[in-house]
Design a protein around this motif. Structure first.
Motif, PDB file in Angstrom:
ATOM      1  N   ALA A 327       6.779   2.912  14.753  1.00  0.00           N
ATOM      2  CA  ALA A 327       6.241   1.403  15.124  1.00  0.00           C
ATOM      3  C   ALA A 327       5.006   1.451  14.064  1.00  0.00           C
ATOM      4  CB  ALA A 327       5.556   1.614  16.569  1.00  0.00           C
ATOM      5  N   GLU A 328       4.382   2.581  13.568  1.00  0.00           N
ATOM      6  CA  GLU A 328       3.240   2.642  12.797  1.00  0.00           C
ATOM      7  C   GLU A 328       3.772   2.359  11.334  1.00  0.00           C
ATOM      8  OE1 GLU A 328      -0.097   5.712  14.366  1.00  0.00           O
ATOM      9  OE2 GLU A 328       1.428   6.598  13.584  1.00  0.00           O
ATOM     10  N   ILE A 329       4.810   2.609  11.066  1.00  0.00           N
ATOM     11  CA  ILE A 329       5.413   2.365   9.720  1.00  0.00           C
ATOM     12  C   ILE A 329       5.860   0.892   9.747  1.00  0.00           C
ATOM     13  CG2 ILE A 329       7.640   2.804   8.135  1.00  0.00           C
ATOM     14  CD1 ILE A 329       5.707   5.155   8.022  1.00  0.00           C
ATOM     15  N   THR A 330       6.424   0.385  10.759  1.00  0.00           N
ATOM     16  CA  THR A 330       6.758  -1.053  10.917  1.00  0.00           C
ATOM     17  C   THR A 330       5.367  -2.209  10.788  1.00  0.00           C
ATOM     18  OG1 THR A 330       8.539  -0.753  12.359  1.00  0.00           O
ATOM     19  CG2 THR A 330       7.705  -2.889  12.449  1.00  0.00           C
ATOM     20  N   SER A 331       4.274  -1.277  11.317  1.00  0.00           N
ATOM     21  CA  SER A 331       2.886  -2.248  11.154  1.00  0.00           C
ATOM     22  C   SER A 331       2.805  -2.146   9.806  1.00  0.00           C
ATOM     23  CB  SER A 331       2.106  -1.665  12.026  1.00  0.00           C
ATOM     24  OG  SER A 331       1.673  -0.543  11.470  1.00  0.00           O
ATOM     25  N   LEU A 332       2.864  -1.475   8.768  1.00  0.00           N
ATOM     26  CA  LEU A 332       2.808  -1.316   7.353  1.00  0.00           C
ATOM     27  C   LEU A 332       3.498  -2.534   6.716  1.00  0.00           C
ATOM     28  CD1 LEU A 332       2.464   2.346   6.729  1.00  0.00           C
ATOM     29  CD2 LEU A 332       0.393   0.610   7.105  1.00  0.00           C
ATOM     30  N   GLN A 333       4.353  -3.080   7.409  1.00  0.00           N
ATOM     31  CA  GLN A 333       5.103  -4.215   6.567  1.00  0.00           C
ATOM     32  C   GLN A 333       4.361  -5.322   6.613  1.00  0.00           C
ATOM     33  OE1 GLN A 333       8.049  -2.871   5.283  1.00  0.00           O
ATOM     34  NE2 GLN A 333       6.949  -0.999   6.228  1.00  0.00           N
ATOM     35  N   THR A 334       3.516  -5.713   7.541  1.00  0.00           N
ATOM     36  CA  THR A 334       2.815  -7.162   7.706  1.00  0.00           C
ATOM     37  C   THR A 334       1.346  -7.120   7.348  1.00  0.00           C
ATOM     38  OG1 THR A 334       2.487  -6.525  10.172  1.00  0.00           O
ATOM     39  CG2 THR A 334       4.568  -7.719   9.510  1.00  0.00           C
ATOM     40  N   SER A 335       0.872  -5.748   7.069  1.00  0.00           N
ATOM     41  CA  SER A 335      -0.730  -6.064   6.636  1.00  0.00           C
ATOM     42  C   SER A 335      -1.003  -4.676   5.733  1.00  0.00           C
ATOM     43  CB  SER A 335      -1.603  -5.974   8.082  1.00  0.00           C
ATOM     44  OG  SER A 335      -1.471  -4.908   8.686  1.00  0.00           O
ATOM     45  N   GLU A 336      -2.028  -4.739   5.282  1.00  0.00           N
ATOM     46  CA  GLU A 336      -2.453  -3.636   4.459  1.00  0.00           C
ATOM     47  C   GLU A 336      -2.954  -2.539   5.486  1.00  0.00           C
ATOM     48  OE1 GLU A 336      -5.289  -4.944   0.986  1.00  0.00           O
ATOM     49  OE2 GLU A 336      -5.317  -6.601   2.117  1.00  0.00           O
ATOM     50  N   ALA A 337      -2.790  -1.280   4.815  1.00  0.00           N
ATOM     51  CA  ALA A 337      -3.128  -0.139   5.734  1.00  0.00           C
ATOM     52  C   ALA A 337      -4.465  -0.215   6.382  1.00  0.00           C
ATOM     53  CB  ALA A 337      -2.870   1.158   5.168  1.00  0.00           C
ATOM     54  N   LYS A 338      -5.177  -0.521   5.485  1.00  0.00           N
ATOM     55  CA  LYS A 338      -6.917  -0.765   5.910  1.00  0.00           C
ATOM     56  C   LYS A 338      -6.954  -1.762   6.869  1.00  0.00           C
ATOM     57  CE  LYS A 338      -8.331  -4.103   2.243  1.00  0.00           C
ATOM     58  NZ  LYS A 338      -9.021  -4.204   1.010  1.00  0.00           N
ATOM     59  N   THR A 339      -6.221  -2.792   7.171  1.00  0.00           N
ATOM     60  CA  THR A 339      -6.456  -3.856   8.180  1.00  0.00           C
ATOM     61  C   THR A 339      -5.200  -3.333   9.578  1.00  0.00           C
ATOM     62  OG1 THR A 339      -4.896  -5.276   7.179  1.00  0.00           O
ATOM     63  CG2 THR A 339      -7.298  -5.535   6.792  1.00  0.00           C
ATOM     64  N   SER A 340      -4.439  -2.552   9.231  1.00  0.00           N
ATOM     65  CA  SER A 340      -3.323  -2.125  10.335  1.00  0.00           C
ATOM     66  C   SER A 340      -3.910  -1.188  11.454  1.00  0.00           C
ATOM     67  CB  SER A 340      -2.281  -1.419   9.665  1.00  0.00           C
ATOM     68  OG  SER A 340      -2.510  -0.327   9.232  1.00  0.00           O
ATOM     69  N   SER A 341      -3.219  -0.757  12.383  1.00  0.00           N
ATOM     70  CA  SER A 341      -3.771   0.109  13.326  1.00  0.00           C
ATOM     71  C   SER A 341      -3.660   1.572  12.667  1.00  0.00           C
ATOM     72  CB  SER A 341      -2.723  -0.002  14.620  1.00  0.00           C
ATOM     73  OG  SER A 341      -1.499   0.198  14.188  1.00  0.00           O
ATOM     74  N   VAL A 342      -2.943   1.736  11.735  1.00  0.00           N
ATOM     75  CA  VAL A 342      -2.551   3.086  11.191  1.00  0.00           C
ATOM     76  C   VAL A 342      -4.120   3.341  10.362  1.00  0.00           C
ATOM     77  CG1 VAL A 342      -1.470   4.262   9.656  1.00  0.00           C
ATOM     78  CG2 VAL A 342      -0.266   2.486  10.906  1.00  0.00           C
ATOM     79  N   GLY A 343      -4.767   2.808   9.389  1.00  0.00           N
ATOM     80  CA  GLY A 343      -5.797   2.772   8.706  1.00  0.00           C
ATOM     81  C   GLY A 343      -5.226   3.509   7.553  1.00  0.00           C
ATOM     82  N   LEU A 344      -6.097   3.746   6.661  1.00  0.00           N
ATOM     83  CA  LEU A 344      -5.856   4.386   5.363  1.00  0.00           C
ATOM     84  C   LEU A 344      -5.590   5.733   5.322  1.00  0.00           C
ATOM     85  CD1 LEU A 344      -9.479   3.135   3.577  1.00  0.00           C
ATOM     86  CD2 LEU A 344      -6.993   2.161   3.409  1.00  0.00           C
ATOM     87  N   GLY A 345      -4.843   6.298   4.467  1.00  0.00           N
ATOM     88  CA  GLY A 345      -4.285   7.564   4.213  1.00  0.00           C
ATOM     89  C   GLY A 345      -5.592   8.235   4.111  1.00  0.00           C
ATOM     90  N   ASN A 346      -5.603   9.550   5.008  1.00  0.00           N
ATOM     91  CA  ASN A 346      -6.539  10.550   5.158  1.00  0.00           C
ATOM     92  C   ASN A 346      -6.398  11.526   4.166  1.00  0.00           C
ATOM     93  OD1 ASN A 346      -4.282  11.706   6.731  1.00  0.00           O
ATOM     94  ND2 ASN A 346      -5.813  13.220   7.164  1.00  0.00           N
ATOM     95  N   LEU A 347      -5.519  11.524   3.391  1.00  0.00           N
ATOM     96  CA  LEU A 347      -5.406  12.716   2.292  1.00  0.00           C
ATOM     97  C   LEU A 347      -5.537  11.813   0.822  1.00  0.00           C
ATOM     98  CD1 LEU A 347      -2.438  15.026   3.361  1.00  0.00           C
ATOM     99  CD2 LEU A 347      -4.770  15.378   3.437  1.00  0.00           C
ATOM    100  N   ALA A 348      -5.117  10.563   0.867  1.00  0.00           N
ATOM    101  CA  ALA A 348      -5.302   9.682  -0.405  1.00  0.00           C
ATOM    102  C   ALA A 348      -4.876   8.450  -0.307  1.00  0.00           C
ATOM    103  CB  ALA A 348      -4.243  10.608  -1.535  1.00  0.00           C
ATOM    104  N   SER A 349      -5.756   7.503  -0.766  1.00  0.00           N
ATOM    105  CA  SER A 349      -5.483   6.370  -0.635  1.00  0.00           C
ATOM    106  C   SER A 349      -5.989   5.435  -1.890  1.00  0.00           C
ATOM    107  CB  SER A 349      -6.013   5.643   0.708  1.00  0.00           C
ATOM    108  OG  SER A 349      -5.811   4.335   0.949  1.00  0.00           O
ATOM    109  N   TYR A 350      -4.905   4.398  -2.492  1.00  0.00           N
ATOM    110  CA  TYR A 350      -5.172   3.983  -3.620  1.00  0.00           C
ATOM    111  C   TYR A 350      -4.878   2.608  -3.420  1.00  0.00           C
ATOM    112  CZ  TYR A 350      -5.500   8.690  -5.275  1.00  0.00           C
ATOM    113  OH  TYR A 350      -5.740   9.996  -5.451  1.00  0.00           O
ATOM    114  N   TYR A 351      -5.853   1.662  -3.898  1.00  0.00           N
ATOM    115  CA  TYR A 351      -5.590   0.277  -4.062  1.00  0.00           C
ATOM    116  C   TYR A 351      -5.490  -0.144  -5.642  1.00  0.00           C
ATOM    117  CZ  TYR A 351      -5.937  -0.166   1.141  1.00  0.00           C
ATOM    118  OH  TYR A 351      -5.692   0.021   2.291  1.00  0.00           O
TER     119      TYR A 351
END
Length: 934
Positions: A327-351
């Motif tokens: 479900a979290e993977i699915t949520s990344l299809q419709t919004s950026e990670a930073k605005t999704s329920s998942v949030g940014l990667g805690n090990l690395a995150s690049y825009y």
């Protein structure tokens, strides 16, 4: 004559020059005159293209096809590979393909060469016509190449494109760029999720979206396409054989954004594509923690060096130290990670929309800055300019044998670019072009001057990786402008001593050598003689010429079989579909022209006429085309050969030189003595010469070679000088010159120049009459294999047969020895004839008819004036027949002179036992009773 300089002296001078401040050239300004200085060693001086206008005729017609092609072609297509190599936007341009693209032969390892040819073609077109459209294209190309060099001089920078969520970074295919991540990026996590948006732009297999590893044994990667063209994730500590993998089900679409995610938790790994789980492995024993700390953590690059770099765009790369749910993977299809329920990667995150520089900050808070890099690092010198990395030049230095799939003539390619830039400067005064050219030579000198002589000798002897074309000539031309000692020293670093020494000693070692690798070398060595006074260069070039012309020359002026030379004198034994590489004729013309400027031996201009009016004209198809120049690579001389005007997708070396040839047809029509005391008329061609120093204009009016002569009309100021008119070697009788209607005294000698000395005044008219005759030229190794010439024009049979045509020509030969009366003219088609049902036409006509350049001579019976003696034509052991020996005495002043020749020849053959007394009498009686053409 200049003092001969040793290599040590040149290198020392070059080092001093290198230490001096660099010369700068203001944009739009000039550092030197637009014309190249004339070497003191030259007895003659050529005119510039702008000084010789081309009139209507076969040359103008062919040239117009090329002018139209050059005028309409989008040069951004040529610049695509240069811009890609520098990581610049290509603006959606598509490279021409063939040799000038990434997907051509040997993966496009020669790309950039064609761009240089095109620059030269445009420069010649502008010089000849003054059409601003060509100058505009030149300036566009020079401007782009200036931007390319500037980009290569600096670290790579982000190429911003529209992303999935805003901005994104694109790796242009051919840029060799990748994103380097710090060693701690995976954090040693036993569970992990990696998520990325990508837009692939090329379908090459094994492109890595990411690859984290130390080598080809311990790694973890996600490929956009595996060997079957579908996404694949793999992790291993034991190389390819130990991979634990996840394979997708369908290929990722090109030029569309796709989301990919990989999760590992416990023994289960899952691959998601656009939110859907497409592969699951529940038997995994490896995870990032098992890999340990890795040194090569890359986006877009593989730990396997032969794999392609990812071509496409990246947007939003995140790494979490846990396995996200479906479900979290699915949520990344419709919004950026930073605005999704998942949030940014805690090990690395690049825009990748956050910078236009070469680094990206890590939004995870761990401070793991990502850096854009090139797989090959960067140039060794700021003057480097190419459409591919410097790695080809580096690899060549350690090669002991050629492999064009890895290294394909990098210095040859550099030559074409260098020559194009120098020509662009001379044509347009754009000092940026001179600066680029000078910088390229500075860079080459910085590489080559560090190498021991043994390495250089090995490199230049390698086929084809070590091929360097005419680079020496161009370097010397540039040196004459810059006067930088390093440039002269650079030219000498291309000495191939085993070739120079052998040719200087007149030892023929050409058998088995690649022809076009060595012909342009010699032109460069003549120019090195001009610059240094070292006579071995000039001696070598002159002797080399004689080894090729006529000993390895076909009738049309071409040379080589399958690009290589065979034994001296082997002509008939080498006939094939791959004779006469067109580049070879181009370069022999240049060499002959250069030698003639030193030594006015008419043989050089004899060759020039032969090759220009036959192979060079015939290599250009008589057809318009916006995409291709339509020029041959090989011209097969095998019976029934059909010319291919678009070989290898139309961007080979020969299409390049073909473009150049078609825009400089007039470059050797006239030469002047350096002191202005004589004007040489080398070719009979409709042209208008403007001789500014004399204030004289010479207009040559002719339809040559459809007309057997030419008229030269003078206008302008009065001027005293010798007019030297070339008497072709085939013009054995009837060559006449009149001035203002009065015959000029003197006896013209075939194969020389006929001189008319006077003070020329406006209105003076010179008429040159040059009677043609049909003759044959025999193959050196088989006299029965012959090619037909009418004046300067090679006549080829048009026939679908793939066997040699059997041709007899003595049946109605004229007293002059002219064989033409045995053929029948074709009404309304100049220079077209029929014989035994086959039409013979000029080789220079660029058609796709099957042709016979060589025919098998067959004279089975003794015939005079169409009267058959009834006697078989006997032959000697060397193939010489009775009729051959009789007609070798032509021209005959009268019928009685011919009969006298028949009588003496018959007597000799009878006494030699080759002809009976009775048959001899029949031959003589037939000769006495026949009626001959005159």
């Amino acid at each position: 004559m200049a003092r001969a300089l040793s290599r040590r002296t040149l290198l020392q001078a070059a080092l001093l020059a290198t230490a001096a401040p660099a010369i700068t050239y203001a944009a739009g300004g000039r550092a030197a005159a637009a014309t190249l200085p004339v070497p003191a060693a030259w007895a003659l001086r050529p005119f510039e293209l702008k000084d010789v206008g081309l009139g209507q005729g076969v040359f103008a017609t062919k040239r117009q096809l090329m002018l139209d092609h050059g005028r309409g072609y989008d040069v951004n297509r040529l610049l695509q590979v240069f811009r890609a190599n520098a990581g610049l936007s290509t603006g959606g341009a598509v490279a021409p393909g063939g040799w000038e693209g990434l997907d051509g032969e040997a993966n496009g390892n020669l790309r950039g060469h064609y761009t240089g040819h095109f620059l030269t073609m445009l420069s010649q077109a502008y010089a000849s016509t003054g059409d601003q459209a060509y100058a505009d294209k030149i300036r566009t190309m020079v401007g782009a190449l200036t931007e390319v060099r500037a980009a290569l001089r600096t670290d790579p920078r982000m190429l911003a494109v529209t992303g999935k969520w805003g901005g994104a970074h694109e790796n242009v295919r051919g840029s060799y760029q990748y994103i380097d991540l710090p060693a701690a990026v995976l954090g040693g996590a036993p569970a992990i999720t990696l998520s990325v948006w990508v837009k692939p732009t090329h379908n090459a297999n094994w492109q890595r979206i990411f690859d984290f590893g130390n080598n080809t044994s311990r790694y973890m990667y996600l490929a956009s396409r595996n060997g079957s063209g579908i996404p694949r994730f793999a992790i291993t500590t034991g190389g390819p054989g130990g991979e634990q993998a996840l394979n997708g089900t369908t290929a990722l679409p090109l030029n569309q954004w796709s989301h990919l995610a990989v999760t590992i938790s416990g023994t289960t790994g899952t691959l998601y594509v656009n939110g859907t789980a497409v592969a699951r492995n529940t038997s995994m024993t490896l995870n990032p923690a098992a890999l340990g700390t890795l040194t090569n953590n890359w986006l877009g690059r593989s730990n396997f060096s032969d794999d392609p770099v990812f071509a496409g765009a990246f947007d939003e790369f995140n790494v979490w130290s846990r396995a996200l749910t479906a479900a979290e993977i699915t949520s990344l299809q419709t919004s950026e990670a930073k605005t999704s329920s998942v949030g940014l990667g805690n090990l690395a995150s690049y825009y990748f929309s956050t910078t236009t520089g070469g680094t990206w900050g890590d939004a995870s808070g761990r401070g793991l800055t990502a850096t854009l890099r090139r797989t090959w690092g960067g140039p060794s010198h700021p003057g480097f300019l190419a459409a591919y990395p410097e790695t080809q030049f580096i690899q060549l230095e350690s090669m002991t044998s050629g492999d064009y799939t890895k290294v394909w003539a990098p210095y040859y390619t550099a030559h074409k670019i260098l020559k194009g830039l120098l020509d662009a400067y001379l044509a347009t005064d754009d000092a940026r072009a001179l600066d680029l050219a000078s910088g390229m030579c500075d860079w080459m000198y910085s590489r080559l001057s560090r190498l021991p002589d043994s390495t250089l000798q090995r490199m230049w002897g390698i086929f084809s990786s070590g091929e360097f074309g005419g680079i020496v000539e161009t370097i010397i031309d540039l040196y004459s402008i810059t006067n930088k000692a390093g440039h002269l020293a650079l030219a000498k670093l291309f000495d191939l001593n085993k070739l120079i020494d052998a040719c200087a000693a007149n030892t023929d070692t050409l058998d088995g050598l690649h022809a076009n690798q060595h012909i342009p070398i010699m032109t460069g060595y003549v120019r090195l003689y001009d610059a240094t006074g070292e006579t071995r260069y000039l001696t070598a070039a002159k002797n080399f010429w004689n080894m090729v012309v006529p000993n390895r020359m076909y009738g049309i002026g071409g040379t080589s079989t399958g690009e290589f030379w065979r034994a001296r004198g082997a002509i008939a034994g080498t006939i094939s579909d791959t004779n006469a590489e067109t580049c070879c004729a181009y370069n022999l013309l240049k060499l002959g022209r250069t030698l003639f400027l030193h030594d006015q031996d008419p043989k050089y201009m004899e060759y020039y006429e032969r090759a220009l009016y036959n192979q060079i004209l015939g290599s250009k198809q008589d057809k318009a085309d916006a995409e291709k120049p339509l020029v041959t690579y090989f011209i097969g001389l095998k019976p029934g050969h059909v010319r291919d005007y678009t070989p290898k997708q139309g961007t080979t070396c020969c299409e390049g030189t073909g473009m150049e040839s078609a825009t400089k047809y007039q470059d050797s029509v006239y030469f002047k003595k350096t002191d202005g005391s004589a004007l040489y008329v080398n070719l009979y061609s409709p042209t208008t010469l403007t001789w500014a120093e004399k204030g004289v204009t010479v207009t040559q009016t002719t339809n040559y070679p459809r007309e057997q002569g030419s008229t030269l009309t003078f206008s302008g100021s009065s001027a005293a000088f010798e007019l030297k008119l070339r008497v072709p070697s085939w013009a054995t009788s009837g060559f006449q010159v009149t001035v203002n209607g009065s015959a000029v005294s003197g006896t013209p000698t075939a194969g020389s120049y006929f001189t008319v000395s006077r003070t020329w005044r406006g209105g003076d008219t010179v008429r040159v009459t040059i009677p043609f005759r049909l003759r044959v030229e025999k193959a050196l190794d088989d006299p029965s294999l012959q090619t037909l010439f009418y004046g300067p024009v090679n006549l080829v049979g048009r026939n679908t047969s793939t066997s040699y045509l059997q041709v007899g020509l003595y049946a109605n030969a004229a007293l002059t020895g002219d064989l033409l009366p045995s053929l029948t003219p074709v009404t309304g088609k100049p220079l077209h004839y029929t014989l035994n049902g086959t039409e013979f036409a000029p080789f220079y006509e660029g058609t796709e008819d099957p042709t016979h350049a060589y025919v098998r001579r067959s004279e089975p019976r003794v015939v005079f004036g169409k009267t058959d003696s009834g006697v078989a034509n006997p032959a000697k052991s060397d193939g010489t027949t009775l009729l051959d020996e009789i007609w070798a005495g032509a021209p005959f002043s009268s019928k009685s002179a011919l009969v006298t020749r028949v009588q003496s020849t018959v007597n000799s053959w009878v006494s030699g036992g080759r002809l009976t007394q009775a048959d001899g009498q029949k031959v003589l009686t037939t000769a006495q009773n026949a009626t001959y053409a005159t």
